[in-house]
Design a protein around this motif. Structure first.
Motif, PDB file in Angstrom:
ATOM      1  N   TYR A 142     -14.639 -63.707  12.972  1.00  0.00           N
ATOM      2  CA  TYR A 142     -13.712 -64.506  13.768  1.00  0.00           C
ATOM      3  C   TYR A 142     -13.749 -64.011  15.217  1.00  0.00           C
ATOM      4  CZ  TYR A 142     -11.344 -66.352   9.587  1.00  0.00           C
ATOM      5  OH  TYR A 142     -11.033 -66.997   8.411  1.00  0.00           O
ATOM      6  N   LYS A 143     -13.420 -64.935  16.125  1.00  0.00           N
ATOM      7  CA  LYS A 143     -13.246 -64.600  17.536  1.00  0.00           C
ATOM      8  C   LYS A 143     -11.764 -64.786  17.861  1.00  0.00           C
ATOM      9  CE  LYS A 143     -14.725 -66.049  22.192  1.00  0.00           C
ATOM     10  NZ  LYS A 143     -15.517 -67.064  22.956  1.00  0.00           N
ATOM     11  N   GLN A 144     -11.154 -63.757  18.444  1.00  0.00           N
ATOM     12  CA  GLN A 144      -9.733 -63.851  18.775  1.00  0.00           C
ATOM     13  C   GLN A 144      -9.553 -63.616  20.263  1.00  0.00           C
ATOM     14  OE1 GLN A 144      -7.051 -61.029  16.837  1.00  0.00           O
ATOM     15  NE2 GLN A 144      -5.427 -62.547  16.820  1.00  0.00           N
ATOM     16  N   GLU A 145      -9.140 -64.683  20.961  1.00  0.00           N
ATOM     17  CA  GLU A 145      -8.974 -64.580  22.409  1.00  0.00           C
ATOM     18  C   GLU A 145      -7.526 -64.338  22.798  1.00  0.00           C
ATOM     19  OE1 GLU A 145     -11.832 -67.238  24.784  1.00  0.00           O
ATOM     20  OE2 GLU A 145     -11.661 -68.238  22.841  1.00  0.00           O
ATOM     21  N   LYS A 146      -6.621 -65.096  22.238  1.00  0.00           N
ATOM     22  CA  LYS A 146      -5.211 -64.894  22.561  1.00  0.00           C
ATOM     23  C   LYS A 146      -4.456 -64.587  21.283  1.00  0.00           C
ATOM     24  CE  LYS A 146      -5.218 -67.451  26.857  1.00  0.00           C
ATOM     25  NZ  LYS A 146      -4.674 -68.605  27.622  1.00  0.00           N
ATOM     26  N   LYS A 147      -4.109 -65.588  20.544  1.00  0.00           N
ATOM     27  CA  LYS A 147      -3.376 -65.330  19.320  1.00  0.00           C
ATOM     28  C   LYS A 147      -4.183 -65.663  18.069  1.00  0.00           C
ATOM     29  CE  LYS A 147       1.474 -65.602  20.683  1.00  0.00           C
ATOM     30  NZ  LYS A 147       2.739 -66.371  20.494  1.00  0.00           N
ATOM     31  N   ALA A 148      -4.560 -66.930  17.922  1.00  0.00           N
ATOM     32  CA  ALA A 148      -5.160 -67.353  16.659  1.00  0.00           C
ATOM     33  C   ALA A 148      -6.637 -67.001  16.597  1.00  0.00           C
ATOM     34  CB  ALA A 148      -4.990 -68.855  16.476  1.00  0.00           C
ATOM     35  N   PRO A 149      -7.065 -66.259  15.582  1.00  0.00           N
ATOM     36  CA  PRO A 149      -8.503 -66.064  15.380  1.00  0.00           C
ATOM     37  C   PRO A 149      -9.169 -67.402  15.087  1.00  0.00           C
ATOM     38  CG  PRO A 149      -7.220 -64.516  14.063  1.00  0.00           C
ATOM     39  CD  PRO A 149      -6.269 -65.536  14.580  1.00  0.00           C
ATOM     40  N   THR A 150     -10.326 -67.609  15.676  1.00  0.00           N
ATOM     41  CA  THR A 150     -11.088 -68.825  15.393  1.00  0.00           C
ATOM     42  C   THR A 150     -12.331 -68.464  14.607  1.00  0.00           C
ATOM     43  OG1 THR A 150     -12.152 -68.673  17.546  1.00  0.00           O
ATOM     44  CG2 THR A 150     -10.249 -70.106  17.383  1.00  0.00           C
ATOM     45  N   PHE A 151     -12.613 -69.259  13.615  1.00  0.00           N
ATOM     46  CA  PHE A 151     -13.695 -68.990  12.676  1.00  0.00           C
ATOM     47  C   PHE A 151     -15.056 -69.097  13.351  1.00  0.00           C
ATOM     48  CE2 PHE A 151     -15.820 -68.901   8.683  1.00  0.00           C
ATOM     49  CZ  PHE A 151     -16.828 -69.840   8.738  1.00  0.00           C
ATOM     50  N   LEU A 152     -15.920 -68.131  13.039  1.00  0.00           N
ATOM     51  CA  LEU A 152     -17.305 -68.171  13.539  1.00  0.00           C
ATOM     52  C   LEU A 152     -18.288 -68.404  12.392  1.00  0.00           C
ATOM     53  CD1 LEU A 152     -17.290 -65.192  16.087  1.00  0.00           C
ATOM     54  CD2 LEU A 152     -17.174 -67.642  16.601  1.00  0.00           C
ATOM     55  N   PHE A 153     -18.307 -67.459  11.450  1.00  0.00           N
ATOM     56  CA  PHE A 153     -19.294 -67.529  10.375  1.00  0.00           C
ATOM     57  C   PHE A 153     -18.692 -67.082   9.053  1.00  0.00           C
ATOM     58  CE2 PHE A 153     -22.812 -68.383  13.041  1.00  0.00           C
ATOM     59  CZ  PHE A 153     -22.783 -67.548  14.139  1.00  0.00           C
ATOM     60  N   MET A 154     -19.238 -67.643   7.981  1.00  0.00           N
ATOM     61  CA  MET A 154     -19.003 -67.139   6.645  1.00  0.00           C
ATOM     62  C   MET A 154     -20.355 -66.796   6.044  1.00  0.00           C
ATOM     63  SD  MET A 154     -17.506 -69.008   3.261  1.00  0.00           S
ATOM     64  CE  MET A 154     -15.809 -69.023   3.815  1.00  0.00           C
ATOM     65  N   LEU A 155     -20.475 -65.602   5.509  1.00  0.00           N
ATOM     66  CA  LEU A 155     -21.735 -65.127   4.935  1.00  0.00           C
ATOM     67  C   LEU A 155     -21.496 -64.748   3.489  1.00  0.00           C
ATOM     68  CD1 LEU A 155     -22.390 -62.854   7.975  1.00  0.00           C
ATOM     69  CD2 LEU A 155     -23.809 -64.817   7.434  1.00  0.00           C
ATOM     70  N   THR A 156     -22.336 -65.261   2.617  1.00  0.00           N
ATOM     71  CA  THR A 156     -22.211 -64.928   1.206  1.00  0.00           C
ATOM     72  C   THR A 156     -23.488 -64.348   0.621  1.00  0.00           C
ATOM     73  OG1 THR A 156     -22.792 -67.188   0.616  1.00  0.00           O
ATOM     74  CG2 THR A 156     -20.450 -66.683   0.783  1.00  0.00           C
ATOM     75  N   SER A 157     -24.608 -64.629   1.231  1.00  0.00           N
ATOM     76  CA  SER A 157     -25.889 -64.180   0.688  1.00  0.00           C
ATOM     77  C   SER A 157     -26.583 -63.239   1.651  1.00  0.00           C
ATOM     78  CB  SER A 157     -26.799 -65.386   0.425  1.00  0.00           C
ATOM     79  OG  SER A 157     -26.191 -66.275  -0.483  1.00  0.00           O
ATOM     80  N   SER A 158     -27.287 -62.265   1.104  1.00  0.00           N
ATOM     81  CA  SER A 158     -28.003 -61.308   1.931  1.00  0.00           C
ATOM     82  C   SER A 158     -29.200 -61.943   2.607  1.00  0.00           C
ATOM     83  CB  SER A 158     -28.512 -60.149   1.077  1.00  0.00           C
ATOM     84  OG  SER A 158     -27.533 -59.180   0.883  1.00  0.00           O
ATOM     85  N   GLY A 159     -29.469 -61.499   3.831  1.00  0.00           N
ATOM     86  CA  GLY A 159     -30.726 -61.822   4.478  1.00  0.00           C
ATOM     87  C   GLY A 159     -30.838 -63.202   5.077  1.00  0.00           C
TER      88      GLY A 159
ATOM     89  N   TYR B 231     -13.561 -59.530  18.464  1.00  0.00           N
ATOM     90  CA  TYR B 231     -14.332 -60.108  17.364  1.00  0.00           C
ATOM     91  C   TYR B 231     -13.917 -59.384  16.082  1.00  0.00           C
ATOM     92  CZ  TYR B 231     -16.913 -62.686  20.790  1.00  0.00           C
ATOM     93  OH  TYR B 231     -17.232 -63.561  21.801  1.00  0.00           O
ATOM     94  N   LEU B 232     -13.406 -60.170  15.144  1.00  0.00           N
ATOM     95  CA  LEU B 232     -12.891 -59.634  13.899  1.00  0.00           C
ATOM     96  C   LEU B 232     -13.861 -59.897  12.759  1.00  0.00           C
ATOM     97  CD1 LEU B 232      -9.239 -60.940  14.214  1.00  0.00           C
ATOM     98  CD2 LEU B 232      -9.911 -58.549  14.321  1.00  0.00           C
TER      99      LEU B 232
END
Lengths: 110, 117
Positions: free
Chosen positions: A36-53, A87-88
């Motif tokens: 997630y990217k957090q600039e002020k208050k609410a984190p905004t979603f960037l990526f979800m990763l479930t598989s390696s590589g 960046y969370l």
């Protein structure tokens, strides 16, 4: 105890530089890893990763997961001042709980 | 609505008072999460609802904290006998699915900044 550790905790670079943010985790019952990217208050979603590589890419941002070594990296190329944020990294467990790291505070100098 | 909304955006209260923080999730999202974020820290999980029921409340720090979601939509986080250490940003997030539905993206609200004097 489940934990997510991010490094560095803070980073200052010049515009145009490339940065790599690190996230390692020790959890039971892993489901996915989230950035997630957090600039002020609410984190905004960037990526979800479930598989390696398998690299996930969105513009100048990309991320990859290594489930064997239990870490992920987030890359930002050709950084801009608008990339300045916290960046969370977070890990979602099978019971739907999400564990966050402390974040990396990135500051881009013009 | 377009996103998750939280009210109030800021709340200042005195030690010992009772406060309620409200979260309106995205319409149709079955899962709702509450987090607390202190300065310089990542969000800390408090409680998770699937529908009307609290599926996991293991993150609530003590019995002064309580949350409800009576109709499976709006949720209220209630804090009794507030203490200065409760000061933080309280974030709410909703997700279209959870549990056996597999991984799903959480959408965060803007948070409520609570200051206990």
């Amino acid at each position: 105890e489940d934990k997510v550790v991010q490094s560095p905790l803070s980073l200052v670079v010049h515009e145009g530089d490339t940065v790599t943010l690190n996230c390692s985790y020790e959890v039971t019952n892993f489901r996915s890893l989230l950035w997630y990217k957090q600039e002020k208050k609410a984190p905004t979603f960037l990526f979800m990763l479930t598989s390696s590589g398998i690299e996930k890419k969105s513009g100048r941002l990309s991320s990859i997961l290594d489930k064997k070594e239990l870490f992920s990296i987030l890359n930002i190329t050709a950084t801009q001042t608008g990339d300045s944020a916290v960046y969370l990294c977070a890990v979602e467990l099978l019971d739907d709980k999400i564990i966050f790291g402390k974040g990396t505070r990135l500051h881009i100098l013009p | 609505g377009a996103g998750v909304s939280q009210t109030p955006s800021n709340k200042v209260t005195e030690k010992g008072k009772y406060v309620e923080l409200r979260c309106d999730p995205i319409s149709g999202h079955t899962a709702l999460y509450w987090y607390r974020q202190s300065l310089g820290q990542g969000p800390e999980f408090l409680i998770y609802f699937q529908g009307t029921g609290a599926a996991d409340d293991s993150g609530l720090p003590n019995d002064r904290f309580f949350a409800v979601r009576p109709e499976g939509s709006v949720s209220t986080l209630k804090i009794q006998r507030t203490e200065r250490g409760d000061s933080a940003v309280y974030l709410c997030a909703s997700s279209p699915q959870g549990g056996a539905g597999g991984p799903a993206t959480q959408y965060f609200g803007p948070g409520t900044r609570l200051l206990v004097l």
